[in-house]
Design a protein around this motif. Structure first.
Motif, PDB file in Angstrom:
ATOM      1  N   UNK A   1       0.807  -1.229  -0.078  1.00 46.19           N
ATOM      2  CA  UNK A   1       0.346  -0.180  -0.135  1.00 46.19           C
ATOM      3  C   UNK A   1       1.133   1.581  -0.102  1.00 46.19           C
ATOM      4  N   UNK A   2       2.164   1.085  -0.673  1.00 47.87           N
ATOM      5  CA  UNK A   2       2.403   2.326  -1.045  1.00 47.87           C
ATOM      6  C   UNK A   2       1.930   3.461  -2.135  1.00 47.87           C
ATOM      7  N   UNK A   3       0.849   4.168  -1.156  1.00 50.55           N
ATOM      8  CA  UNK A   3      -0.206   5.145  -2.234  1.00 50.55           C
ATOM      9  C   UNK A   3       0.942   6.040  -3.362  1.00 50.55           C
ATOM     10  N   UNK A   4       2.254   6.091  -2.966  1.00 55.79           N
ATOM     11  CA  UNK A   4       2.919   7.371  -3.825  1.00 55.79           C
ATOM     12  C   UNK A   4       3.144   6.225  -5.093  1.00 55.79           C
ATOM     13  N   UNK A   5       3.444   4.595  -4.554  1.00 55.96           N
ATOM     14  CA  UNK A   5       3.736   3.906  -6.396  1.00 55.96           C
ATOM     15  C   UNK A   5       2.603   3.219  -6.745  1.00 55.96           C
ATOM     16  N   UNK A   6       2.078   3.283  -5.917  1.00 57.03           N
ATOM     17  CA  UNK A   6       0.720   2.245  -6.637  1.00 57.03           C
ATOM     18  C   UNK A   6      -0.753   3.210  -7.331  1.00 57.03           C
ATOM     19  N   UNK A   7      -1.076   4.019  -6.514  1.00 60.83           N
ATOM     20  CA  UNK A   7      -2.459   4.893  -6.688  1.00 60.83           C
ATOM     21  C   UNK A   7      -2.559   5.465  -7.986  1.00 60.83           C
TER      22      UNK A   7
END
Lengths: 310, 310
Positions: free
Chosen positions: A285-291
């Motif tokens: 859930x690394x938002x910066x990497x995946x969202x």
């Protein structure tokens, strides 16, 4: 530095319409003393923890409900909770009906720090139920009548050793609630609730199914935002209306690590390691990497359903 | 009109790197025949259902992976599935690696209708893993290396008697996936997955915990958007790498109503009543009545975490 927050969930049994604030606050103080004896840092009380769940009662005149609301916070009735917090360095979350000096009404929670000072306020955004009497319901649920939707968003506070968030009851069923706090790095979300054991519309949902729905919403919110979620029920039979129990503490892995056994006043506790959030926040859930916000636009631009054309 | 869709989930056991498309398609056909004998309307196959889960293998030259991709769809290898669909009026969902005529690569699924015609295409938005070799992992997960993020959003199609949506594997962990489809009134979401039984980073998550996380994401997605969610695993040991099973069918109440027992080729089925969605869509999850988009703006404007200031 180890970042352990010792959380106590103070589930409350029913509060009858006839109980006065002083009696209720004595019950809350008793739970707070138990928490303090167990060296807890924060006590989480339910939604509308000072009164019965009054939105089940219809009044033609809204002002006839004003006696269920608090006009100031703290006020003399609840001052003992603030005093106790300061004397014993125990913070708390408390839900109550807020009547502002401008005459607005909100379903509110506050976060009080270990100096007994209000350090955060949240006003319930997702108000369930109706604004008018609903003849199809076995009992009324008039939050939309007596409260305005919260106007403070979903803030996250840096306090008591971590990043803390709050929400109230029905908010937990809306993934936007947890996501907006997740985008602020929240590590622990506190929530109180008053949830009927059965559906007021008389459908076939069992109490067991409704408990499962309640839990999966908190578990998904915790896991998908890599945070602790802590839920405190007001439970049992209030004036003949049954409220579900099921108070619990959910870890960032989505597991329920502590759960109430009764539907009365009951304390459950857990040492929440805030650094357990990091593994998930930094990987799956690394938002910066995946969202991929280019595909999320409908979520914040469109309110209701717009199906594809026939 | 009763709107029953008979769904078959065709969980697949492992597909070894050495297996050719023809062998794999024969296995899929066998599952499709079982579904047809049971009068199913739609068969849901896994993600990357024609090959092993090849993103676990590192290649310096990305083009060395092209043989895992399909350059046209349908193509001679998979034509028997399309023929069978048309002859027996059985639709299907199929995941595969897509290599476009412009040289782009996507992790794609298609929806084929009961005339054997592709009526929907989805390209995976939430690609997990890495774009470069990761020495900290017990095995590689290189979806970000071999695929581009999907560029078609999360469409919903009016086909085969309902409002149908698709997503793929890791998409299910992101509530935005289901919400964007929910805002289009989706009634049934199909998803295939290839999910390692354990965490590649070697943390302490048990297989059991990871199965629970997988299920709560689908259950919350179904309940919070009042739709059926249907998940098909590729499971078992592929070249020594263990993939979780746990294929299931989740009702709009959030309940798992059917679940695979094995980690091999296995069909599970359920008669999904699409009108079961209506109760939730019209009451507790009546989006038009309850959503408060003024507080959701961060979700579609902010990618990573922005904590409150110190």
């Amino acid at each position: 530095m180890v970042r352990i927050v010792r959380i106590a969930v103070a589930q409350c049994g029913p509060i009858q319409a006839s109980e006065d604030r002083r009696t209720v606050v004595l019950r809350l103080l008793d739970l707070m003393e138990q928490a303090c004896r167990n060296k807890c840092d924060i006590v989480v009380f339910p939604e509308l923890a000072l009164t019965t769940f009054f939105p089940r009662y219809y009044e033609e005149e809204r002002s006839a409900m004003n006696h269920w609301f608090e006009q100031g916070m703290p006020n003399p009735s609840v001052q003992p909770l603030f005093d106790y917090a300061k004397q014993h360095s125990t913070g708390f979350y408390l839900g109550y009906g807020e009547h502002t000096s401008k005459g607005h009404h909100f379903n509110t929670s506050i976060l009080v720090d270990q100096q007994g000072v209000i350090c955060g306020k949240y006003r319930k955004v997702h108000l369930p139920g109706d604004s008018e009497y609903n003849p199809h319901k076995r009992w009324q649920h008039l939050e939309k009548r007596y409260f305005q939707p919260g106007n403070l968003g979903f803030p996250v506070w840096r306090t008591m050793g971590g990043l803390m968030g709050m929400c109230i009851c029905n908010d937990r069923r809306w993934p936007e609630t947890f996501r907006v706090m997740g985008l602020q790095g929240v590590e622990l979300v506190m929530l109180g609730y008053n949830t009927p054991t059965l559906n007021s519309l008389g459908n076939s949902e069992s109490a067991d199914l409704r408990m499962m729905q309640h839990h999966i919403c908190m578990q998904a919110g915790a896991y998908q935002n890599s945070c602790w979620v802590v839920g405190a029920a007001k439970a049992g039979s209030e004036d003949g209306f049954e409220l579900m129990a099921g108070s619990c503490i959910v870890s960032p892995s989505g597991e329920i690590v502590a759960r109430a056994n009764t539907n009365g006043d009951e304390l459950i506790m857990h040492e929440c390691d805030l650094d357990l959030c990091n593994f998930y926040k930094q990987t799956i859930f690394d938002f910066a990497a995946h969202r991929r916000i280019e595909h999320y636009q409908k979520i914040s631009s469109q309110i209701g359903v717009e199906p594809p054309s026939e």
